[in-house]
Enzyme design. Structure first.
Site, PDB file in Angstrom:
ATOM      1  NE  ARG A 176      30.014 -88.164 -56.033  1.00  0.00           N
ATOM      2  CZ  ARG A 176      30.839 -88.129 -57.430  1.00  0.00           C
ATOM      3  NH1 ARG A 176      31.811 -87.658 -57.772  1.00  0.00           N
ATOM      4  NH2 ARG A 176      30.178 -88.947 -58.270  1.00  0.00           N
ATOM      5  NE  ARG A 203      37.547 -88.991 -64.064  1.00  0.00           N
ATOM      6  CZ  ARG A 203      36.404 -88.426 -63.166  1.00  0.00           C
ATOM      7  NH1 ARG A 203      36.490 -87.203 -62.530  1.00  0.00           N
ATOM      8  NH2 ARG A 203      35.462 -89.294 -63.091  1.00  0.00           N
ATOM      9  CB  CYS A 246      35.107 -87.097 -54.325  1.00  0.00           C
ATOM     10  SG  CYS A 246      34.345 -86.484 -56.004  1.00  0.00           S
ATOM     11  CE  LYS A 274      31.965 -90.044 -66.512  1.00  0.00           C
ATOM     12  NZ  LYS A 274      32.124 -90.322 -65.013  1.00  0.00           N
ATOM     13  CG  ASN A 275      28.065 -91.112 -65.362  1.00  0.00           C
ATOM     14  OD1 ASN A 275      29.516 -91.324 -65.621  1.00  0.00           O
ATOM     15  ND2 ASN A 275      27.489 -90.172 -64.952  1.00  0.00           N
ATOM     16  CG  ASP A 310      26.894 -85.118 -63.791  1.00  0.00           C
ATOM     17  OD1 ASP A 310      27.348 -84.872 -62.798  1.00  0.00           O
ATOM     18  OD2 ASP A 310      26.951 -86.426 -64.259  1.00  0.00           O
TER      19      ASP A 310
END
Ligand code: UD1
Length: 418
Positions: A121, A398, A116, A22-23, A304
């Protein structure tokens, strides 16, 4: 709102394919703003965040088709230079359209991403980087207004390692006048993937994957074709799913080198790990040892994967100290894990986890608070006795492609419910 219902205590075994990252996918999608024409991306995960990025690109005038993990973006002369609040607020990564829009049009209006769950952030370093390249930046009514007839190459030292900041500047610098040098740049594999795509588009970049990236600006870029790199975070999550249930799981279509720090911690906890060039297997182990982790930018332990690793440590022999140094508020899964019986003392950016391998976790309804926290709760639910319900699973959607299907294919008793 969807929930995940998990009947825990079932051993997971087998082999499962890891999706594209995803990133990485999101950043390459925004890179398509830099050149008109058809950009073709393979191995794009079907995720809510990818849909959000498509909608944002569409609002800027880029059409796209997405089928069977291939995404074609037709980037046209841009219909708008404004990334609207309604689209940006859904996904912080939308700020990554700032660099490409500014470099391509000389005038970009991008909503501030707002708060967030995992910390404040800020985007100050993204803006400092644009200013250093000659952009005039104004913050008005919740929007960043950035202007620069032609961005100019410069040497910029990031005072803190930032993945998004590095990516935004790297994209902007591809079309700047002269050379740009990014110092203290982030080294994540997804940055290397983005650089490789930009190079295919005609950009002149060297040093990606190290802390100094050198970019020589060019006048024009062209669209290209690329296969998104594997999702190392999904791979790590699926390996823990095997580990925490005492099973043996192989993840395929991965790059083991991306996960070295994570795998070495699993080995320290006594798990046996086998790798080939594109697979990782975690062998069966019924009782594992606690280990300490400290999150930090790549190549160190990924933030993560912190929440998922903590779930594993709740059932380890001994006490582990988990330190979060990247984000200031990334322990929201702690109180939810405690609802499942975990013994954790959270302090500021450090959590002390006392493993309860004999007692084990017991099912309870829990609430997902952010993407990786949801994954940690699903993992804990796979190991807990009884039926765990993880609420607000949209966070999981997501960033994880068909998570319940993948876990079911390994034998998990997991289903989605309204
Ligand atoms: C990216 C990843 C996210 C991952 C994170 C760190 C995407 C879409 N998201 O997020 O999954 O957890 O990297 O590996 O790729 N910071 C500032 N000022 C800035 C920018 C960042 O102070 O202008 C701070 C952040 O608040 C944070 C730290 O720097 O404390 C690292 O953030 P950053 O690397 O920028 O994370 P993201 O790019 O947002």
């Amino acid at each position: 709102m969807d929930k995940m219902v998990i009947k825990g205590g079932v051993e997971l075994n087998g082999s499962v394919r890891v999706s594209g990252a995803k990133n990485s996918a999101l950043k390459l999608m925004f890179a398509s703003l830099l050149a008109e024409g058809k950009h073709v991306f393979h191995n794009v995960p079907e995720l809510a965040d990818v849909e959000s990025a498509r909608k944002l690109l569409q609002s800027l005038g880029c059409e796209s088709e997405f089928s069977q993990n291939t995404l074609i973006i037709n980037s046209k002369s841009l219909a708008s230079n404004k990334a609207d609040y309604e689209l940006v607020r859904k996904m912080r990564a939308s700020i990554l359209c700032l660099g490409p829009l500014l470099a391509k049009t000389g005038d970009a209006i991008v909503s501030l991403p707002g708060g967030c769950a995992i910390g404040t952030r800020p985007i100050d370093l993204h803006l400092e980087a644009m200013k250093a390249m000659g952009a005039e930046i104004e913050l008005k009514e919740g929007y960043v207004h950035a202007k620069a007839k032609k961005l100019k190459g410069t040497t910029f030292l990031f005072e803190k390692v930032t993945v998004g900041g590095t990516e935004n500047m790297m994209m902007a610098a591809t079309l700047a006048e002269g050379a740009t040098i990014l110092e203290n740049a982030a080294k994540e594999p997804e940055i290397v993937d983005l650089a490789n795509y930009l190079i295919k588009m005609g950009a002149k970049i060297t040093g990606h994957g190290t802390s100094v990236i050198h970019i020589e600006g060019v006048d024009k870029l062209k669209p290209a074709e690329h296969t998104i790199c594997p999702d190392r975070i999904e791979a790590g999550t699926l390996l823990i799913a095997g580990a925490i249930t005492g099973g043996e799981v192989t993840v395929t279509h991965v790059e083991p080198l991306y996960l070295e720090a994570f795998l070495s911690k699993l080995r320290e906890a006594h798990f046996k790990i086998e790798t080939t060039s594109n697979t990782i297997t975690i062998k069966k182990l019924k009782s594992w040892k606690s280990v300490d982790i400290t999150t930090a930018p790549h190549p160190l332990f990924a933030t993560d994967l912190q929440a998922q690793f903590m779930a594993l440590m709740t059932l380890a022999h001994g006490t582990s100290v988990i330190a979060e140094t990247v984000f200031e508020n990334r322990f929201m899964h702690v109180t939810e894990l405690m609802r499942l019986g975990a013994d954790i003392t959270p302090k500021t950016q450090v959590a002390v986890v006392r493993g309860i391998p004999e007692k084990g976790l017991t099912a309870a309804p829990v609430m997902a608070t952010d993407l990786r926290a949801s994954a940690s709760l699903v993992l804990a639910g796979l190991a807990a006795r009884g039926e765990t319900v993880v609420n607000r699973i949209y966070h999981l959607d997501r960033g994880y492609e068909r998570m319940e299907e993948k876990l079911s294919s390994l034998g998990a008793q997991i289903r989605r419910a309204d």
